[in-house]
Scaffold this motif. Sequence first.
Motif, PDB file in Angstrom:
ATOM      1  N   SER A 195       0.699  -0.885  -0.005  1.00 19.41           N
ATOM      2  CA  SER A 195       0.015  -0.088   0.506  1.00 19.41           C
ATOM      3  C   SER A 195       1.463   1.500  -0.274  1.00 19.41           C
ATOM      4  CB  SER A 195      -0.872  -0.021   1.128  1.00 19.41           C
ATOM      5  OG  SER A 195      -1.717  -0.738   0.771  1.00 19.41           O
ATOM      6  N   ARG A 196       1.657   0.841   0.676  1.00 21.25           N
ATOM      7  CA  ARG A 196       2.616   2.569   0.821  1.00 21.25           C
ATOM      8  C   ARG A 196       3.421   3.045  -0.537  1.00 21.25           C
ATOM      9  NH1 ARG A 196       4.856   1.525   5.330  1.00 21.25           N
ATOM     10  NH2 ARG A 196       3.473   3.171   6.980  1.00 21.25           N
ATOM     11  N   PRO A 197       4.270   2.147  -0.902  1.00 23.87           N
ATOM     12  CA  PRO A 197       4.815   2.055  -2.084  1.00 23.87           C
ATOM     13  C   PRO A 197       4.323   2.269  -3.031  1.00 23.87           C
ATOM     14  CG  PRO A 197       5.305  -0.634  -1.540  1.00 23.87           C
ATOM     15  CD  PRO A 197       4.701   0.336  -0.328  1.00 23.87           C
ATOM     16  N   VAL A 198       2.752   1.515  -3.373  1.00 20.50           N
ATOM     17  CA  VAL A 198       1.875   2.249  -4.574  1.00 20.50           C
ATOM     18  C   VAL A 198       1.405   3.395  -4.341  1.00 20.50           C
ATOM     19  CG1 VAL A 198      -0.158   1.894  -5.346  1.00 20.50           C
ATOM     20  CG2 VAL A 198       0.908  -0.262  -4.767  1.00 20.50           C
ATOM     21  N   TYR A 199       0.860   4.150  -3.093  1.00 17.00           N
ATOM     22  CA  TYR A 199       0.468   5.659  -3.097  1.00 17.00           C
ATOM     23  C   TYR A 199       1.642   6.445  -3.723  1.00 17.00           C
ATOM     24  CZ  TYR A 199      -1.253   9.882  -0.675  1.00 17.00           C
ATOM     25  OH  TYR A 199      -1.230  11.179  -0.186  1.00 17.00           O
ATOM     26  N   ARG A 200       2.635   5.778  -3.055  1.00 19.51           N
ATOM     27  CA  ARG A 200       4.127   7.042  -2.675  1.00 19.51           C
ATOM     28  C   ARG A 200       4.285   7.167  -4.563  1.00 19.51           C
ATOM     29  NH1 ARG A 200       7.901   7.727   1.554  1.00 19.51           N
ATOM     30  NH2 ARG A 200       6.597   7.842   3.341  1.00 19.51           N
ATOM     31  N   SER A 201       4.178   5.599  -5.302  1.00 23.68           N
ATOM     32  CA  SER A 201       4.079   5.617  -6.537  1.00 23.68           C
ATOM     33  C   SER A 201       3.265   6.479  -7.454  1.00 23.68           C
ATOM     34  CB  SER A 201       4.418   4.308  -7.120  1.00 23.68           C
ATOM     35  OG  SER A 201       5.674   3.906  -6.916  1.00 23.68           O
ATOM     36  N   TRP A 202       1.981   6.358  -7.429  1.00 30.93           N
ATOM     37  CA  TRP A 202       1.230   7.573  -7.541  1.00 30.93           C
ATOM     38  C   TRP A 202       0.756   8.540  -7.164  1.00 30.93           C
ATOM     39  CZ3 TRP A 202      -2.265  10.621  -4.926  1.00 30.93           C
ATOM     40  CH2 TRP A 202      -3.714  10.945  -5.314  1.00 30.93           C
ATOM     41  N   LEU A 203       1.905   9.048  -6.278  1.00 33.01           N
ATOM     42  CA  LEU A 203       1.734  10.403  -5.759  1.00 33.01           C
ATOM     43  C   LEU A 203       2.394  10.890  -6.610  1.00 33.01           C
ATOM     44  CD1 LEU A 203       0.456  12.835  -3.878  1.00 33.01           C
ATOM     45  CD2 LEU A 203       2.133  12.371  -2.089  1.00 33.01           C
ATOM     46  N   ALA A 204       3.584  10.480  -6.605  1.00 27.17           N
ATOM     47  CA  ALA A 204       5.139  10.600  -7.999  1.00 27.17           C
ATOM     48  C   ALA A 204       4.751  11.924  -9.259  1.00 27.17           C
ATOM     49  CB  ALA A 204       6.470  10.426  -8.034  1.00 27.17           C
ATOM     50  N   MET A 205       3.328  10.643  -9.908  1.00 24.86           N
ATOM     51  CA  MET A 205       3.293  10.754 -11.206  1.00 24.86           C
ATOM     52  C   MET A 205       1.541  11.722 -11.204  1.00 24.86           C
ATOM     53  SD  MET A 205       4.821   8.444 -12.762  1.00 24.86           S
ATOM     54  CE  MET A 205       3.415   8.838 -14.731  1.00 24.86           C
ATOM     55  N   ALA A 206       1.100  12.186 -10.213  1.00 21.81           N
ATOM     56  CA  ALA A 206      -0.020  13.421 -10.082  1.00 21.81           C
ATOM     57  C   ALA A 206       0.449  14.112  -9.562  1.00 21.81           C
ATOM     58  CB  ALA A 206      -0.876  12.272  -8.926  1.00 21.81           C
ATOM     59  N   LEU A 207       1.314  14.376  -9.006  1.00 18.35           N
ATOM     60  CA  LEU A 207       2.512  15.674  -8.430  1.00 18.35           C
ATOM     61  C   LEU A 207       2.529  16.550 -10.012  1.00 18.35           C
ATOM     62  CD1 LEU A 207       3.881  15.184  -5.564  1.00 18.35           C
ATOM     63  CD2 LEU A 207       2.281  15.508  -5.185  1.00 18.35           C
ATOM     64  N   ASN A 208       2.361  16.082 -11.150  1.00 11.72           N
ATOM     65  CA  ASN A 208       3.160  16.240 -11.975  1.00 11.72           C
ATOM     66  C   ASN A 208       1.974  17.020 -13.063  1.00 11.72           C
ATOM     67  OD1 ASN A 208       5.475  15.423 -12.277  1.00 11.72           O
ATOM     68  ND2 ASN A 208       5.051  13.298 -12.790  1.00 11.72           N
ATOM     69  N   ASN A 209       0.740  16.780 -12.280  1.00 16.29           N
ATOM     70  CA  ASN A 209      -0.750  17.227 -13.063  1.00 16.29           C
ATOM     71  C   ASN A 209      -1.189  17.959 -12.062  1.00 16.29           C
ATOM     72  OD1 ASN A 209       0.117  15.635 -15.562  1.00 16.29           O
ATOM     73  ND2 ASN A 209      -1.076  13.879 -14.030  1.00 16.29           N
ATOM     74  N   ILE A 210      -1.135  18.187 -10.647  1.00 18.22           N
ATOM     75  CA  ILE A 210      -1.437  19.692 -10.544  1.00 18.22           C
ATOM     76  C   ILE A 210      -0.856  20.923  -9.702  1.00 18.22           C
ATOM     77  CG2 ILE A 210      -4.049  17.865  -9.851  1.00 18.22           C
ATOM     78  CD1 ILE A 210      -1.944  17.573  -6.228  1.00 18.22           C
ATOM     79  N   SER A 211      -0.837  22.255  -9.174  1.00 14.70           N
ATOM     80  CA  SER A 211      -0.355  22.587  -8.738  1.00 14.70           C
ATOM     81  C   SER A 211      -0.440  22.621  -7.220  1.00 14.70           C
ATOM     82  CB  SER A 211      -0.936  23.925  -8.958  1.00 14.70           C
ATOM     83  OG  SER A 211      -2.465  24.029  -8.393  1.00 14.70           O
ATOM     84  N   ILE A 212       1.030  22.258  -6.470  1.00 12.45           N
ATOM     85  CA  ILE A 212       0.944  22.453  -5.081  1.00 12.45           C
ATOM     86  C   ILE A 212       0.699  23.874  -4.354  1.00 12.45           C
ATOM     87  CG2 ILE A 212       2.434  21.598  -3.390  1.00 12.45           C
ATOM     88  CD1 ILE A 212       3.690  19.971  -5.150  1.00 12.45           C
ATOM     89  N   PRO A 213       0.600  24.179  -3.795  1.00 10.72           N
ATOM     90  CA  PRO A 213      -0.052  25.631  -3.128  1.00 10.72           C
ATOM     91  C   PRO A 213       1.616  25.390  -2.179  1.00 10.72           C
ATOM     92  CG  PRO A 213      -1.875  23.733  -1.973  1.00 10.72           C
ATOM     93  CD  PRO A 213      -0.887  23.254  -3.538  1.00 10.72           C
ATOM     94  N   PRO A 214       1.839  27.171  -2.317  1.00  9.93           N
ATOM     95  CA  PRO A 214       3.189  27.519  -1.647  1.00  9.93           C
ATOM     96  C   PRO A 214       3.142  27.584   0.144  1.00  9.93           C
ATOM     97  CG  PRO A 214       2.077  29.323  -2.406  1.00  9.93           C
ATOM     98  CD  PRO A 214       1.478  28.597  -2.667  1.00  9.93           C
ATOM     99  N   GLU A 215       2.048  27.491   0.929  1.00 15.59           N
ATOM    100  CA  GLU A 215       2.410  27.333   1.547  1.00 15.59           C
ATOM    101  C   GLU A 215       2.805  26.011   2.692  1.00 15.59           C
ATOM    102  OE1 GLU A 215      -2.254  27.678   0.584  1.00 15.59           O
ATOM    103  OE2 GLU A 215      -0.065  28.142   0.369  1.00 15.59           O
ATOM    104  N   VAL A 216       2.594  25.159   0.886  1.00 13.79           N
ATOM    105  CA  VAL A 216       2.279  23.578   1.704  1.00 13.79           C
ATOM    106  C   VAL A 216       3.621  23.018   1.888  1.00 13.79           C
ATOM    107  CG1 VAL A 216       2.245  20.657   0.899  1.00 13.79           C
ATOM    108  CG2 VAL A 216       0.872  22.622   0.554  1.00 13.79           C
TER     109      VAL A 216
END
Length: 505
Positions: free
Chosen positions: A385-406
């Motif tokens: 579960s953990r490696p799947v979520y982290r691998s998915w998040l690495a791909m998802a972050l390419n398509n979404i903007s990260i708020p500057p306060e994060v």
Amino acid sequence: MGFIEKTLGVVSPGWAAARAKNRLKLQAYDAALPSRTQKTRREGRSADTAVFAAGTSLREQGRWLDENHDLVIGLLDKLEDRVIGAHGIHVEPQPLDLEGNLHADFAGQLSALWAEWSIRPEVTGMFTRPEAERLLLRSALRDGEVFTQLIRGPVAGLQHSTSVPFSLEMLEADFVPMNLNSTAGQQVRQGIIVNAWGRPTGYKVYKNHPASLSGFSTDLKTIGADNMLHLAMRKRLHQLRGISLLHGVIPRLADIKDYEESERVAARISAALGFYIKRGDAASLDGEAEYSEPGNSRHYDIAPGMIYDDLKPGEDLGMVESNRPNVHLYEFRNGQMRAVAAGTRGSYSSIARDYNGTYSSQRQELVESFEGYNVLQQWFVGQHSRPVYRSWLAMALNNISIPPEVDRTSLYNALYLGPVMPWIDPVKEAAAWKAIVRGGAGTEAEWTRARGKSPQEVKRQRIRETEYNKEHGLVFDSDAANDKGATPDATNNEPDNTKSSKNDD
């Protein structure tokens, strides 16, 4: 020192002393000495050698039992329920802001994307994420191991099911050949490429299942360790391939199945038996020849309450008595199932569906068994579960903007929640949790997670409910703010007993 040691001492005193010392060691441990009543079976092979010799056979036996043995089907079903559950492993993103607090908005955005991906996360598009997780767990427990390839980005012939270009390819243990070993060039051990430290760096994988209907194919592909997850049941150090969870109870399960089938057949035969006619000695028989001639045998249709009065001289009527079904079958079977539960991290009550006992005894068994479920749950989370979520998040972050306060160092923070221990008596459990929270030893979020719910979602729903109720003038006991006790007006309306007493005086 014995005679042999004394004789050897003349030639080699050191050898004699060592031999005498080893004899004393053997005498100190009775379990190491073979005897007429004790069989000393030992295992001196390496972990990989032992798995190589038995792993495939145990895997195939486990699959047969999962297809044909009701106890094994129920055991694996219950482990799916307790480790994965109906909703799968719940992942709760926990990104923090620069002040160290949870960034609720960004966490909600990630949760929404994760929920969308969970609808169709794997390459075939046949399973949701909870279904895939239950299948992966069952395969790993029954077969000893299961593999998952992480598919990232554009791939020829594959269309990702969601907006995040990331999918899973689930592979049974057969896809990685157990008998593939090589030391020339790459060091391959049982289909896994390892480096000098024994760390997997790649996997040799069949392109098609070796037992598929399309025919056996020897074509192999190499998948790097960064793109492959290996969920394996390992029992020893330096063990690459997994071993079935059922490895220690397979003989017992086979014996239970054979014994139950024998008892069922015996009970059916006993139920089909009727009565018999017992003849006396030959002198009392009249016309013995007529019994032996073909076609002269007597047949009767038995009916309830029938009276048979056609006995010949010297004959007697007897009923076939049976001791089936065996009255001790239930007790014996339950004892065997307790042993099966002990060897598989299960609980007897769940496997046997026997829930007799007091609240205290049931809760004690539930608490003890759930620790075993938690071990399997953490194993699944850590390896899948953990490696799947982290691998998915690495791909998802390419398509979404990260708020500057994060805080970017906290992007991969998450809580992984599986099924929690069920309540036997909800009233007692709720009272206990209420006392824990009111006493400051726990939090509302902890209580909510213990019920398998998301604290943020529960809070949002409660806010919407209370605001709606206030807006429409609805009053319920669920809102403690409505419980204000006696109002001042009600107090003033009560009769003044003190004044009445004075007037009486």
